[in-house]
Design an enzyme around this catalytic site. Structure first.
Site, PDB file in Angstrom:
ATOM      1  N   GLU A 106     -25.074 -30.755  33.146  1.00 43.51           N
ATOM      2  CA  GLU A 106     -24.720 -30.066  32.003  1.00 43.51           C
ATOM      3  C   GLU A 106     -23.617 -30.652  31.139  1.00 43.51           C
ATOM      4  O   GLU A 106     -23.283 -30.912  30.081  1.00 43.51           O
ATOM      5  CB  GLU A 106     -24.704 -28.545  31.954  1.00 43.51           C
ATOM      6  CG  GLU A 106     -26.013 -27.803  32.061  1.00 43.51           C
ATOM      7  CD  GLU A 106     -26.666 -27.928  30.995  1.00 43.51           C
ATOM      8  OE1 GLU A 106     -26.382 -27.774  29.864  1.00 43.51           O
ATOM      9  OE2 GLU A 106     -28.075 -28.220  31.071  1.00 43.51           O
ATOM     10  N   SER A 137     -52.919  22.250  13.616  1.00 45.02           N
ATOM     11  CA  SER A 137     -52.392  23.755  12.918  1.00 45.02           C
ATOM     12  C   SER A 137     -50.960  23.605  13.084  1.00 45.02           C
ATOM     13  O   SER A 137     -50.550  24.759  12.412  1.00 45.02           O
ATOM     14  CB  SER A 137     -53.111  25.066  13.410  1.00 45.02           C
ATOM     15  OG  SER A 137     -54.701  24.813  13.058  1.00 45.02           O
TER      16      SER A 137
END
Length: 679
Positions: free
Chosen positions: A111, A417
């Site tokens: 890297e 309900s």
């Protein structure tokens, strides 16, 4: 000499005359001055541009960059440890001494080979990459190389976003130079190795070591170190566990060999080590031992919704992006103080888990799926409706895997309900259309009523009969569907939906009719989930004990940053007026009847007043009970994730469970009535 030749000779002499030479010199002089001025101007403009970007760079917080070892923590309502935050990002922070030298060298070699020489940016590499990219463009190659150093990559991962722009790159380079002034090379490399994306949800070398090799990072061998070092450039392409790479492993094997070659070239490993490693790869490949196990929190049902809510509140208050708030929660060392009552949470879970509570359901209530999870599920929520603080939230029944579906918080379903107090009788009384003693006829709908309500067929009551004239109090006690439809029709669908939305219910585009507002039958389109859940209903029913005021439900009391500063605080409730105090008390008083002498008698416990409403959806596929006391509100849901008939009644199953969990919540509490009663 002819006349023409003489003229030609004269013109040639004139061109070479001192006068003409002076003009050319002057032109060239001003031309080069112009070029120089343009160059200076361009450099100045670029310099100003770069300086402006540098000035707009975020302040370098070295402590924040290194604070990866401070996971966010959740605490219960007594301040005792509850859970560490576990997100989809898997990260296990390790110290420098736990990371093998070969792993550090592998990353540096592939890297950033001049990592130990540069001061944050690699000038030589930058010019080399520019030349290489220009050459690639001229040759028609699409290959573009990058020039980011390890320090720059750390800045990008820890401070900036993944945005691709010149501005972001300039900030990255500037902050990298600054970071090198504050941290040693080993500190930078160690922090980088704990933050680097390693594919999937893995961040950092320790998580990657666990995923690919089921090893602690300190136990990795040379080949494994080289593999991880090469992985980060293109985690998906080099993922040895992907199906494509299992069939053709040459891509990641060659990449690993490239890392080993670079390590050998730089003198990080000997020729013998290099040759042995290459031979190992050629002979055996790379042996993976995958570990994809997800971590599970101690209080799974409560913790994940609390994190979700904290994230949303942080975004609302501080305008964080999703990416920023995810990073803050995962790595920011926050202290999240939840409202969870540990004992109550555990006891509610025990009640929902108990098979004895489902004996009334004849449709094999204890059947389990292939994962050992009950097919019949349940959820429950208990809220202190004065403060809005959620005291218990259980999203499922029985032992379940991590990240299981939370039915109390994330799910939306029809509420049956249970909607009637919220979107029918509450609004009707609040709008002055009636009161507890007002009469409505429980009878078939007239042709005019069928037309105005949109029903094609005559709706029915659950009890398959008609009771004639009923007061509002009687109608809600026996849960008359016909009465509710007629009252809801008077209220108006748009008014009912407006009340419902303020109470937290969600109405999709296909759930905006009278069957939804009167009977709670939501379409629940998978592409447009709607309805409610126990979290929603517990919060909504608290309105009737709080003078018609809804207090926004919260799963936490405060959040502190890593420095101890309070960044979120819910000590001052967020309130919304829904009903008048008079209307809310009338509904509260009406709801007590179903518990005192109706189908929900089992919801009663001790001498504490209880008010509530059952709910059943079409085909007995969902059972609900939502209610309140002068102290708390709560809601219960029972059903199947893949809906099917349960062959009993809501009151028979949900009411006893409500009574049990609320009895636990009210242990040692004295009798009282709701505050500020309206006479």
């Amino acid at each position: 000499m002819t006349e023409r030749k003489r003229e030609h000779k004269d013109r040639k002499q004139n061109k070479n005359s001192p006068k003409n030479q002076s003009k050319v010199t002057k032109f060239l002089k001003w031309f080069f001055i112009g070029i120089l001025l343009l160059g200076i101007t361009a450099v100045t403009v670029v310099g100003i541009y770069v300086l402006s970007i540098i000035r707009s760079s975020p302040e370098l917080d070295v402590q924040a960059i290194q604070s990866l070892n401070q996971p966010s923590i959740l605490y219960d309502d007594q301040g005792n440890f509850m859970d560490n935050v576990i997100t989809r990002e898997q990260r296990y922070v390790v110290k420098s001494e736990e990371i093998p030298d070969n792993l550090k060298k592998a990353f540096v070699a592939i890297e950033d080979e001049r990592f130990y020489e540069h001061k944050g940016i690699d000038i030589k590499r930058i010019f080399g990459v520019i030349a290489s990219n220009i050459k690639g463009k001229l040759s028609g190659s699409n290959t573009v190389q990058g020039a980011s150093t390890i320090t720059q990559q750390l800045i990008k991962n820890a401070v900036l976003t993944n945005e691709v722009s010149y501005e972001r790159k300039i900030k990255e380079m500037y902050l990298a130079l600054e970071l090198e002034k504050h941290l040693s090379k080993d500190e930078i490399l160690t922090t980088y190795l704990n933050t680097i994306p390693m594919g999937g949800y893995q961040y950092g070398v320790s998580a990657a070591a666990q995923r690919f090799f089921s090893k602690n990072v300190s136990d990795l061998n040379l080949v494994e170190c080289a593999y991880l070092g090469g992985l980060t450039q293109a985690p998906t392409s080099y993922d040895g566990l992907s199906e494509a790479n299992k069939e053709n492993p040459s891509r990641y094997l060659n990449r690993t060999k490239s890392v080993l070659f670079k390590m050998h070239e730089l003198g990080y490993i000997s020729s013998e080590q290099y040759n042995d490693a290459i031979n190992e790869i050629d002979t055996n490949g790379i042996k993976f031992t995958p570990n994809n196990k997800l971590s599970k929190t101690n209080f799974e049902w409560f913790t994940r919704p609390a994190i979700t809510q904290v994230k949303q509140d942080l975004m609302d208050k501080y305008k964080y992006t999703q990416e920023e708030v995810d990073k803050l929660i995962a790595n920011g060392g926050l202290k999240i103080y939840t409202s969870m009552d540990r004992n109550l949470q555990n006891n509610v879970q025990k009640v929902l888990d108990d098979p004895n509570n489902y004996k009334a359901i004849t449709n094999n209530p204890n059947e389990k799926n292939e994962d050992g999870v009950y097919k019949l599920q349940a959820s429950a929520t208990i809220i202190d409706y004065k403060t809005g603080h959620v005291k218990a939230l259980v999203g499922g029944r029985g032992e379940q895997p991590a990240m299981s579906h939370n039915r109390a918080y994330y799910d939306l379903k029809s509420i049956g309900s249970a909607t009637k107090p919220l979107t029918v009788y509450g609004p009707a009384i609040d709008l002055g259309l009636g009161g507890a003693g007002s009469v409505v006829n429980d009878s078939p709908l007239s042709n005019k009523e069928l037309s105005s309500t949109g029903y094609k067929d005559q709706p029915k009551n659950e009890y398959n009969s008609y009771r004639g004239p009923l007061t509002f109090r009687e109608a809600i006690k026996i849960s008359s569907n016909l009465a509710a439809i007629k009252v809801a029709n008077e209220v108006g669908v748009s008014n009912s939906i407006a009340y419902g939305e303020k109470l937290g219910l969600v109405y999709g585009p296909h759930s905006r009719g009278i069957s939804t507002t009167a009977l709670g039958q939501f379409q629940n389109d998978p592409n447009n989930p709607d309805g409610g859940n126990t979290y929603t209903l517990a919060s909504a029913f608290g309105v009737f004990g709080n003078n018609g005021v809804k207090t926004n439900a919260k799963l936490y009391t405060k959040v502190l940053d890593s420095h101890g500063n309070v960044i979120l605080d819910t000590s001052t409730p967020e309130e919304t007026k829904i009903f008048s105090p008079q209307a809310s008390y009338i509904v509260y008083d009406m709801l007590k009847d179903q518990v005192e002498s109706g189908s929900a008698k089992s919801a009663k416990f001790g001498n504490i007043p209880v008010a509530g409403k059952t709910g059943t959806t079409t085909g007995d596929k969902d059972y609900l009970f939502a209610g309140l006391t002068p102290y708390y509100s709560a809601a219960i849901w029972i059903g199947y994730d893949k809906p099917r008939e349960m062959r009993t009644s809501s009151g028979t199953v949900t009411s006893p469970i409500f009574g049990k969990i609320m009895g636990l919540a009210h242990k040692d509490l004295q009798y009282k009535e709701v505050d500020n009663l309206v006479e």
